[in-house]
Design a protein around this motif. Structure first.
Motif, PDB file in Angstrom:
ATOM      1  N   HIS A 265       0.818  -1.224   0.000  1.00  0.00           N
ATOM      2  CA  HIS A 265       0.000   0.000   0.000  1.00  0.00           C
ATOM      3  C   HIS A 265       0.848   1.269   0.000  1.00  0.00           C
ATOM      4  CE1 HIS A 265       0.556  -0.752   4.415  1.00  0.00           C
ATOM      5  NE2 HIS A 265       0.792   0.548   4.399  1.00  0.00           N
ATOM      6  N   ALA A 266       2.164   1.162   0.247  1.00  0.00           N
ATOM      7  CA  ALA A 266       3.017   2.350   0.351  1.00  0.00           C
ATOM      8  C   ALA A 266       3.553   2.774  -1.010  1.00  0.00           C
ATOM      9  CB  ALA A 266       4.156   2.090   1.329  1.00  0.00           C
ATOM     10  N   GLY A 267       2.657   2.921  -1.958  1.00  0.00           N
ATOM     11  CA  GLY A 267       3.056   3.356  -3.298  1.00  0.00           C
ATOM     12  C   GLY A 267       3.609   4.758  -3.317  1.00  0.00           C
ATOM     13  N   ASN A 268       3.256   5.569  -2.316  1.00  0.00           N
ATOM     14  CA  ASN A 268       3.816   6.921  -2.227  1.00  0.00           C
ATOM     15  C   ASN A 268       5.334   6.873  -2.050  1.00  0.00           C
ATOM     16  OD1 ASN A 268       3.032   5.736   0.295  1.00  0.00           O
ATOM     17  ND2 ASN A 268       3.408   7.681   1.310  1.00  0.00           N
ATOM     18  N   LEU A 269       5.824   5.932  -1.253  1.00  0.00           N
ATOM     19  CA  LEU A 269       7.265   5.772  -1.087  1.00  0.00           C
ATOM     20  C   LEU A 269       7.886   5.154  -2.333  1.00  0.00           C
ATOM     21  CD1 LEU A 269       7.410   4.397   2.582  1.00  0.00           C
ATOM     22  CD2 LEU A 269       7.186   6.753   1.786  1.00  0.00           C
ATOM     23  N   GLU A 270       7.177   4.222  -2.919  1.00  0.00           N
ATOM     24  CA  GLU A 270       7.675   3.529  -4.123  1.00  0.00           C
ATOM     25  C   GLU A 270       7.997   4.501  -5.241  1.00  0.00           C
ATOM     26  OE1 GLU A 270       7.991  -0.098  -6.762  1.00  0.00           O
ATOM     27  OE2 GLU A 270       8.018   0.191  -4.590  1.00  0.00           O
ATOM     28  N   ILE A 271       7.077   5.402  -5.535  1.00  0.00           N
ATOM     29  CA  ILE A 271       7.258   6.217  -6.739  1.00  0.00           C
ATOM     30  C   ILE A 271       8.327   7.284  -6.556  1.00  0.00           C
ATOM     31  CG2 ILE A 271       5.406   7.901  -6.222  1.00  0.00           C
ATOM     32  CD1 ILE A 271       4.792   7.619  -9.343  1.00  0.00           C
ATOM     33  N   ILE A 272       8.437   7.877  -5.382  1.00  0.00           N
ATOM     34  CA  ILE A 272       9.459   8.920  -5.238  1.00  0.00           C
ATOM     35  C   ILE A 272      10.851   8.300  -5.121  1.00  0.00           C
ATOM     36  CG2 ILE A 272       9.392   9.187  -2.716  1.00  0.00           C
ATOM     37  CD1 ILE A 272       9.408  12.314  -3.395  1.00  0.00           C
ATOM     38  N   ASN A 273      10.953   7.122  -4.495  1.00  0.00           N
ATOM     39  CA  ASN A 273      12.249   6.459  -4.433  1.00  0.00           C
ATOM     40  C   ASN A 273      12.690   5.956  -5.802  1.00  0.00           C
ATOM     41  OD1 ASN A 273      12.489   6.962  -1.744  1.00  0.00           O
ATOM     42  ND2 ASN A 273      12.296   4.851  -1.064  1.00  0.00           N
ATOM     43  N   ALA A 274      11.742   5.429  -6.577  1.00  0.00           N
ATOM     44  CA  ALA A 274      12.073   4.985  -7.931  1.00  0.00           C
ATOM     45  C   ALA A 274      12.531   6.162  -8.784  1.00  0.00           C
ATOM     46  CB  ALA A 274      10.865   4.297  -8.569  1.00  0.00           C
ATOM     47  N   ALA A 275      11.889   7.314  -8.611  1.00  0.00           N
ATOM     48  CA  ALA A 275      12.302   8.511  -9.347  1.00  0.00           C
ATOM     49  C   ALA A 275      13.703   8.942  -8.934  1.00  0.00           C
ATOM     50  CB  ALA A 275      11.304   9.641  -9.107  1.00  0.00           C
ATOM     51  N   ALA A 276      14.003   8.850  -7.647  1.00  0.00           N
ATOM     52  CA  ALA A 276      15.325   9.232  -7.157  1.00  0.00           C
ATOM     53  C   ALA A 276      16.415   8.363  -7.766  1.00  0.00           C
ATOM     54  CB  ALA A 276      15.362   9.142  -5.631  1.00  0.00           C
ATOM     55  N   ILE A 277      16.185   7.068  -7.815  1.00  0.00           N
ATOM     56  CA  ILE A 277      17.167   6.155  -8.406  1.00  0.00           C
ATOM     57  C   ILE A 277      17.311   6.418  -9.898  1.00  0.00           C
ATOM     58  CG2 ILE A 277      17.665   3.738  -8.928  1.00  0.00           C
ATOM     59  CD1 ILE A 277      18.142   4.531  -6.008  1.00  0.00           C
ATOM     60  N   GLN A 278      16.202   6.684 -10.564  1.00  0.00           N
ATOM     61  CA  GLN A 278      16.248   6.990 -11.990  1.00  0.00           C
ATOM     62  C   GLN A 278      17.118   8.216 -12.249  1.00  0.00           C
ATOM     63  OE1 GLN A 278      15.153   5.117 -14.282  1.00  0.00           O
ATOM     64  NE2 GLN A 278      14.656   6.270 -16.131  1.00  0.00           N
ATOM     65  N   VAL A 279      16.957   9.250 -11.430  1.00  0.00           N
ATOM     66  CA  VAL A 279      17.753  10.469 -11.578  1.00  0.00           C
ATOM     67  C   VAL A 279      19.236  10.182 -11.363  1.00  0.00           C
ATOM     68  CG1 VAL A 279      18.269  12.650 -10.411  1.00  0.00           C
ATOM     69  CG2 VAL A 279      15.911  12.119 -11.067  1.00  0.00           C
ATOM     70  N   ALA A 280      19.557   9.406 -10.330  1.00  0.00           N
ATOM     71  CA  ALA A 280      20.954   9.090 -10.052  1.00  0.00           C
ATOM     72  C   ALA A 280      21.576   8.273 -11.184  1.00  0.00           C
ATOM     73  CB  ALA A 280      21.063   8.330  -8.735  1.00  0.00           C
ATOM     74  N   GLU A 281      20.799   7.377 -11.772  1.00  0.00           N
ATOM     75  CA  GLU A 281      21.337   6.579 -12.873  1.00  0.00           C
ATOM     76  C   GLU A 281      21.513   7.416 -14.134  1.00  0.00           C
ATOM     77  OE1 GLU A 281      18.890   3.090 -13.202  1.00  0.00           O
ATOM     78  OE2 GLU A 281      19.913   2.093 -11.523  1.00  0.00           O
ATOM     79  N   LEU A 282      20.671   8.416 -14.314  1.00  0.00           N
ATOM     80  CA  LEU A 282      20.888   9.360 -15.417  1.00  0.00           C
ATOM     81  C   LEU A 282      22.184  10.132 -15.199  1.00  0.00           C
ATOM     82  CD1 LEU A 282      17.244  10.709 -15.869  1.00  0.00           C
ATOM     83  CD2 LEU A 282      18.532   9.359 -17.530  1.00  0.00           C
ATOM     84  N   ARG A 283      22.467  10.452 -13.965  1.00  0.00           N
ATOM     85  CA  ARG A 283      23.727  11.111 -13.636  1.00  0.00           C
ATOM     86  C   ARG A 283      24.910  10.177 -13.937  1.00  0.00           C
ATOM     87  NH1 ARG A 283      25.692  16.268 -12.215  1.00  0.00           N
ATOM     88  NH2 ARG A 283      27.325  16.099 -10.642  1.00  0.00           N
ATOM     89  N   ALA A 284      24.758   8.909 -13.610  1.00  0.00           N
ATOM     90  CA  ALA A 284      25.807   7.934 -13.894  1.00  0.00           C
ATOM     91  C   ALA A 284      26.069   7.832 -15.393  1.00  0.00           C
ATOM     92  CB  ALA A 284      25.420   6.568 -13.329  1.00  0.00           C
ATOM     93  N   ASP A 285      25.006   7.884 -16.185  1.00  0.00           N
ATOM     94  CA  ASP A 285      25.151   7.866 -17.644  1.00  0.00           C
ATOM     95  C   ASP A 285      26.004   9.036 -18.114  1.00  0.00           C
ATOM     96  OD1 ASP A 285      23.647   5.608 -17.962  1.00  0.00           O
ATOM     97  OD2 ASP A 285      21.874   6.611 -18.736  1.00  0.00           O
ATOM     98  N   ALA A 286      25.753  10.199 -17.516  1.00  0.00           N
ATOM     99  CA  ALA A 286      26.481  11.400 -17.931  1.00  0.00           C
ATOM    100  C   ALA A 286      27.947  11.334 -17.533  1.00  0.00           C
ATOM    101  CB  ALA A 286      25.824  12.635 -17.332  1.00  0.00           C
ATOM    102  N   LEU A 287      28.224  10.752 -16.341  1.00  0.00           N
ATOM    103  CA  LEU A 287      29.602  10.667 -15.879  1.00  0.00           C
ATOM    104  C   LEU A 287      30.392   9.589 -16.605  1.00  0.00           C
ATOM    105  CD1 LEU A 287      29.060  11.086 -12.024  1.00  0.00           C
ATOM    106  CD2 LEU A 287      30.014  12.769 -13.620  1.00  0.00           C
ATOM    107  N   HIS A 288      29.712   8.495 -16.979  1.00  0.00           N
ATOM    108  CA  HIS A 288      30.382   7.378 -17.637  1.00  0.00           C
ATOM    109  C   HIS A 288      29.589   6.957 -18.874  1.00  0.00           C
ATOM    110  CE1 HIS A 288      32.956   7.162 -14.176  1.00  0.00           C
ATOM    111  NE2 HIS A 288      31.953   6.847 -13.366  1.00  0.00           N
TER     112      HIS A 288
END
Length: 294
Positions: A265-288
């Protein structure tokens, strides 16, 4: 990407959001956690230490002492503390990803303006309701600019921790600002319901946009396409209702948590954490870029 090309990340905050973030970081081949920092010893910090991660109760001060080798910092603390965290981190060159509703960083929704991540230093993820609704609202606005938007988020009381409850005013204000920014609507209203019902209800967001003469078929196509882009990294994201009238579009979306750490039921935590990881991985793409995700 080979493990030696991972980027170093740190997490500020060891509540339920922080613990779920750590699980996601561990599963990501592009991210490696270097430190979990909190201002006090708590169960979350103990559990993080039990997994072998370096932890500290020294908060932002201890993080600054260990900043070498860290490329991204996730702030999973609270909106009141975030300004201080940014003040410390701004000179360092790291990317600060704000999971609190402080409204200080550049408002970012991965499927809408994620391409801008590599050039940013300070990113705000708006709110869980914003992450759920804005991709759909942005799609609607490509067809008709709304005159007014109303957003109603309903979540289980059990999934709203102390920091969430303390920052409800900031949550509403930050989400309203982001809704207007991404949709072009001159005004918006955001409502939040925390339900104590048993069993706990799923995280649900209903958006209503007042628009001129919406084309039903076009709206369905735009909304479904937008939902599919979110589902690529939030598999529990689903549009459950979509209605169009002569002057409005109403869409309801539900998010079911699929991780090991948090209940369904904690989809509110799911979506913002998934977005956070997505952003960090986009940063990883840019660095490497040589190890960019396929």
């Amino acid at each position: 990407m080979p493990s030696h090309r991972t980027i170093g990340v740190a997490v500020l905050g060891a509540g339920l959001i922080g613990l779920d973030l750590l699980d996601r970081i561990r599963r990501s081949p592009w991210l490696g956690c270097r430190l979990v920092a909190s201002h006090r010893q708590n169960l979350g910090l103990i559990r993080a230490a039990e997994t072998g991660l370096p932890t500290t109760t020294g908060g932002i001060t201890a993080l600054m002492d260990a900043i070498d080798g860290i490329d991204v910092v996730f702030d999973a603390s609270n909106a009141d503390s975030h300004a201080k965290h940014w003040q410390h981190l701004e000179p360092t060159g790291v990317l600060l990803v704000d999971l609190t509703p402080s409204n200080l960083g550049t408002a970012t929704v991965p499927t809408v303006n994620g391409a801008d991540v590599p050039s940013e230093r300070h990113i705000g993820l708006v709110s869980c309701g914003g992450q759920a609704a804005i991709p759909l609202l942005y799609a609607i606005a490509q067809h008709r600019t709304p005159r007014y938007v109303e957003l109603v988020s309903t979540g289980a009381s059990r999934s709203a921790g102390r920091a969430t409850r303390l920052n409800l005013d900031e949550y509403i204000d930050t989400t309203q600002r982001a809704v207007c920014h991404f949709s072009g609507a001159p005004t918006a209203r955001v409502l939040v319901n925390l339900s104590p019902a048993t069993p706990p209800p799923p995280f649900r967001v209903t958006l209503t946009a007042l628009v001129d003469a919406p084309d039903s078929e076009v709206m369905h196509q735009l909304v479904q396409a937008a939902a599919q882009r979110v589902q690529a990294f939030v598999p529990g994201y689903a549009v459950t209702a979509l209605e169009t009238g002569h002057d409005r579009v109403t869409v309801t979306v539900e998010v079911t948590a699929t991780g090991e750490r948090i209940p369904a039921h904690a989809g509110n935590l799911e979506i913002i954490n998934a977005a956070a990881i997505q952003v960090a991985e986009l940063r990883a793409d840019a660095l490497h870029p040589e190890g960019a995700r396929s």
